[in-house]
Write a protein that holds these residues in place. Structure first.
Motif, PDB file in Angstrom:
ATOM      1  N   ILE A 174      18.390   1.695  10.222  1.00 58.78           N
ATOM      2  CA  ILE A 174      17.714   1.153   9.469  1.00 58.78           C
ATOM      3  C   ILE A 174      16.877  -0.327  10.740  1.00 58.78           C
ATOM      4  N   ASP A 175      15.621  -0.136  10.853  1.00 55.72           N
ATOM      5  CA  ASP A 175      14.954  -1.081  11.497  1.00 55.72           C
ATOM      6  C   ASP A 175      14.416  -2.340  10.726  1.00 55.72           C
ATOM      7  N   ALA A 176      14.764  -2.355   9.835  1.00 54.82           N
ATOM      8  CA  ALA A 176      14.027  -3.543   8.260  1.00 54.82           C
ATOM      9  C   ALA A 176      14.378  -3.033   7.149  1.00 54.82           C
ATOM     10  N   TYR A 177      14.526  -3.753   6.611  1.00 58.31           N
ATOM     11  CA  TYR A 177      14.737  -3.674   4.866  1.00 58.31           C
ATOM     12  C   TYR A 177      13.171  -4.845   4.489  1.00 58.31           C
ATOM     13  N   SER A 178      13.664  -3.780   3.320  1.00 62.07           N
ATOM     14  CA  SER A 178      12.585  -4.714   1.638  1.00 62.07           C
ATOM     15  C   SER A 178      13.218  -5.879   1.825  1.00 62.07           C
ATOM     16  N   ALA A 179      11.539  -6.917   0.695  1.00 64.97           N
ATOM     17  CA  ALA A 179      12.285  -8.120   0.524  1.00 64.97           C
ATOM     18  C   ALA A 179      13.365  -8.020  -0.363  1.00 64.97           C
ATOM     19  N   PRO A 180      13.739  -8.710  -1.226  1.00 65.73           N
ATOM     20  CA  PRO A 180      14.776  -8.060  -2.131  1.00 65.73           C
ATOM     21  C   PRO A 180      14.157  -8.574  -3.563  1.00 65.73           C
ATOM     22  N   VAL A 181      14.952  -6.788  -4.021  1.00 68.38           N
ATOM     23  CA  VAL A 181      14.101  -6.761  -4.975  1.00 68.38           C
ATOM     24  C   VAL A 181      15.559  -5.596  -5.886  1.00 68.38           C
ATOM     25  N   SER A 182      15.176  -5.392  -7.346  1.00 67.82           N
ATOM     26  CA  SER A 182      15.800  -5.089  -8.252  1.00 67.82           C
ATOM     27  C   SER A 182      15.698  -3.579  -8.119  1.00 67.82           C
ATOM     28  N   PHE A 183      16.984  -2.954  -8.481  1.00 72.05           N
ATOM     29  CA  PHE A 183      17.033  -1.648  -8.700  1.00 72.05           C
ATOM     30  C   PHE A 183      17.906  -0.705  -8.804  1.00 72.05           C
ATOM     31  N   LEU A 184      17.672   0.748  -9.918  1.00 70.58           N
ATOM     32  CA  LEU A 184      19.343   1.573  -9.187  1.00 70.58           C
ATOM     33  C   LEU A 184      19.687   2.874  -8.316  1.00 70.58           C
ATOM     34  N   PRO A 185      20.788   2.853  -7.764  1.00 64.00           N
ATOM     35  CA  PRO A 185      21.173   3.596  -7.256  1.00 64.00           C
ATOM     36  C   PRO A 185      20.617   4.779  -8.138  1.00 64.00           C
ATOM     37  N   ALA A 186      20.503   5.103  -9.260  1.00 67.94           N
ATOM     38  CA  ALA A 186      20.701   6.768  -9.634  1.00 67.94           C
ATOM     39  C   ALA A 186      18.378   7.118  -9.038  1.00 67.94           C
ATOM     40  N   HIS A 187      18.112   5.934  -9.214  1.00 71.58           N
ATOM     41  CA  HIS A 187      16.393   6.827  -9.415  1.00 71.58           C
ATOM     42  C   HIS A 187      16.099   7.120  -7.762  1.00 71.58           C
ATOM     43  N   TYR A 188      16.849   6.767  -6.386  1.00 65.30           N
ATOM     44  CA  TYR A 188      16.409   7.149  -5.514  1.00 65.30           C
ATOM     45  C   TYR A 188      18.134   7.941  -5.119  1.00 65.30           C
ATOM     46  N   LEU A 189      18.463   9.227  -5.947  1.00 67.82           N
ATOM     47  CA  LEU A 189      19.507   9.987  -5.720  1.00 67.82           C
ATOM     48  C   LEU A 189      19.241  11.156  -5.795  1.00 67.82           C
ATOM     49  N   ASP A 190      18.918  12.187  -4.996  1.00 70.68           N
ATOM     50  CA  ASP A 190      18.182  13.280  -4.951  1.00 70.68           C
ATOM     51  C   ASP A 190      19.400  14.762  -5.325  1.00 70.68           C
ATOM     52  N   PRO A 191      18.822  15.709  -6.749  1.00 74.64           N
ATOM     53  CA  PRO A 191      19.808  16.559  -6.923  1.00 74.64           C
ATOM     54  C   PRO A 191      20.942  17.690  -4.932  1.00 74.64           C
ATOM     55  N   THR A 192      19.178  17.646  -4.392  1.00 67.17           N
ATOM     56  CA  THR A 192      19.748  18.466  -3.299  1.00 67.17           C
ATOM     57  C   THR A 192      19.880  17.659  -2.096  1.00 67.17           C
ATOM     58  N   LEU A 193      20.644  18.765  -1.022  1.00 73.67           N
ATOM     59  CA  LEU A 193      20.474  17.269  -0.094  1.00 73.67           C
ATOM     60  C   LEU A 193      19.717  17.432   0.798  1.00 73.67           C
ATOM     61  N   LEU A 194      19.097  16.009   0.959  1.00 76.74           N
ATOM     62  CA  LEU A 194      17.591  16.157   1.968  1.00 76.74           C
ATOM     63  C   LEU A 194      18.406  16.019   3.058  1.00 76.74           C
ATOM     64  N   GLU A 195      17.477  15.801   3.934  1.00 77.69           N
ATOM     65  CA  GLU A 195      17.798  14.768   4.750  1.00 77.69           C
ATOM     66  C   GLU A 195      17.712  14.288   5.239  1.00 77.69           C
ATOM     67  N   ASN A 196      17.749  13.014   4.778  1.00 83.65           N
ATOM     68  CA  ASN A 196      18.374  11.502   4.677  1.00 83.65           C
ATOM     69  C   ASN A 196      19.056  11.389   3.708  1.00 83.65           C
ATOM     70  N   TYR A 197      19.376  12.160   3.131  1.00 79.15           N
ATOM     71  CA  TYR A 197      20.983  12.395   2.233  1.00 79.15           C
ATOM     72  C   TYR A 197      21.945  11.188   2.983  1.00 79.15           C
ATOM     73  N   THR A 198      22.168  10.679   4.686  1.00 83.06           N
ATOM     74  CA  THR A 198      23.088   9.629   5.086  1.00 83.06           C
ATOM     75  C   THR A 198      22.933   8.847   4.362  1.00 83.06           C
ATOM     76  N   ILE A 199      21.436   8.052   4.175  1.00 80.14           N
ATOM     77  CA  ILE A 199      21.394   6.703   3.877  1.00 80.14           C
ATOM     78  C   ILE A 199      21.231   6.891   2.438  1.00 80.14           C
ATOM     79  N   TYR A 200      20.381   7.709   1.743  1.00 82.26           N
ATOM     80  CA  TYR A 200      20.737   8.037   0.230  1.00 82.26           C
ATOM     81  C   TYR A 200      21.409   8.890  -0.473  1.00 82.26           C
ATOM     82  N   ASN A 201      22.667   8.321  -0.457  1.00 83.35           N
ATOM     83  CA  ASN A 201      23.833   8.886  -1.118  1.00 83.35           C
ATOM     84  C   ASN A 201      24.376   7.820  -2.174  1.00 83.35           C
ATOM     85  N   MET A 202      25.303   7.750  -2.953  1.00 84.24           N
ATOM     86  CA  MET A 202      25.209   6.859  -3.782  1.00 84.24           C
ATOM     87  C   MET A 202      26.673   5.314  -3.419  1.00 84.24           C
TER      88      MET A 202
END
Length: 275
Positions: free
Chosen positions: A177-205
């Motif tokens: 992870i080379d950079a992060y966003s500015a401060p944001v409000s979000f819910l983890p549920a919005h960024y989870l996928d029902p299948t194991l996409l190739e970026n699941y090592t970061i986008y997991n619960m």
């Protein structure tokens, strides 16, 4: 999700008033991060996601439409804990297990008809409240369990997640992870996928729950691949530019590039609307 740390403080005290004694305790006010309810996300290639909520404001489902095709991602909850995630067209669903402190410790992929029939599992391991490892295991029909991969999580001096190293047999995949966003409000549920996409090592619960407490999302992720004894190489770079208004994400512009195949570079925009 249950908060485990105080909200991010966006300012510091420059100096102390001369009348204050140096031993006096200064109470810094906490910044309240608003929680927004997304109405829809529209991608410029034709996909739209409409968000549907339960009476208690928890996310019930996201209805997706692309041209003449539709479907939805469903969510289940137990209080504030996100317990289920599934695609309506799939025979499977993901169920989440938590420890007594509210940390996710397992995600099991099971059949909807028989929740005891586990297909694969992600196990999350912690040290002092930070995710240290994730194990991806597959359950075979003969009753045996096969460890497919193991990921280790590395943090910088400031405590931010900076690298995930995943080992598949003799192969290594490193997400930085080379950079992060500015401060944001979000819910983890919005960024989870029902299948194991190739970026699941970061986008997991487990990771998303940590990032929610810090109010940030990855803005640039570089993937490096090493196959056996061959030299490692940069396989993929994902850049995301966030348009943020008072912690609210209004737009995300994503560019995905493959240094080994520059002609495969893609770009798309996602525009958010709110209730």
């Amino acid at each position: 999700m249950t908060k485990r740390v105080s909200p991010l403080l966006l300012f510091s005290l420059i100096s102390l008033l001369g009348a204050c004694d140096k031993d006096d305790k200064i109470d810094e006010p906490e910044i309240v991060i608003p929680q927004f309810h997304i109405k829809s996300i529209t991608w410029n290639y034709g996909l739209t996601g409409n968000f549907v909520y339960n009476a208690d404001s928890s996310l019930k489902q996201i209805d997706y439409t692309y041209q003449n095709v539709g479907g939805f991602t469903g969510f289940g909850w137990s209080g504030n804990l996100h317990t289920e995630l599934y695609d309506d067209r799939s025979l499977y669903k993901n169920v989440f297990e938590y420890d007594t402190d509210g940390y996710p410790v397992k995600m099991k992929n099971v059949t909807k008809a028989d929740p005891t029939d586990t297909q694969y599992q992600l196990e999350f391991l912690y040290n002092a409240g930070k995710l240290q490892a994730m194990k991806y295991a597959v359950f075979n029909e003969d009753g045996t369990t096969e460890l497919r991969s193991s990921s280790t999580y590395h943090y910088n001096a400031g405590g931010d997640l900076e690298k995930v190293v995943t080992q598949f047999g003799k192969n290594l995949i490193t997400h930085t992870i080379d950079a992060y966003s500015a401060p944001v409000s979000f819910l983890p549920a919005h960024y989870l996928d029902p299948t194991l996409l190739e970026n699941y090592t970061i986008y997991n619960m487990a990771v998303l729950q940590q990032l929610q407490q810090l109010h940030k999302l990855p803005a640039k992720v570089t993937r490096v691949v090493k196959t056996g004894s061959n030299p490692e190489y940069i396989d993929k770079i994902e850049d995301q530019v966030f348009t943020v208004n008072n912690y609210r994400i209004d737009k995300v512009s994503t560019t995905i590039s493959y240094p080994q195949m520059p002609n495969n570079t893609s770009h798309f925009d996602a525009v958010y609307s709110y209730y």
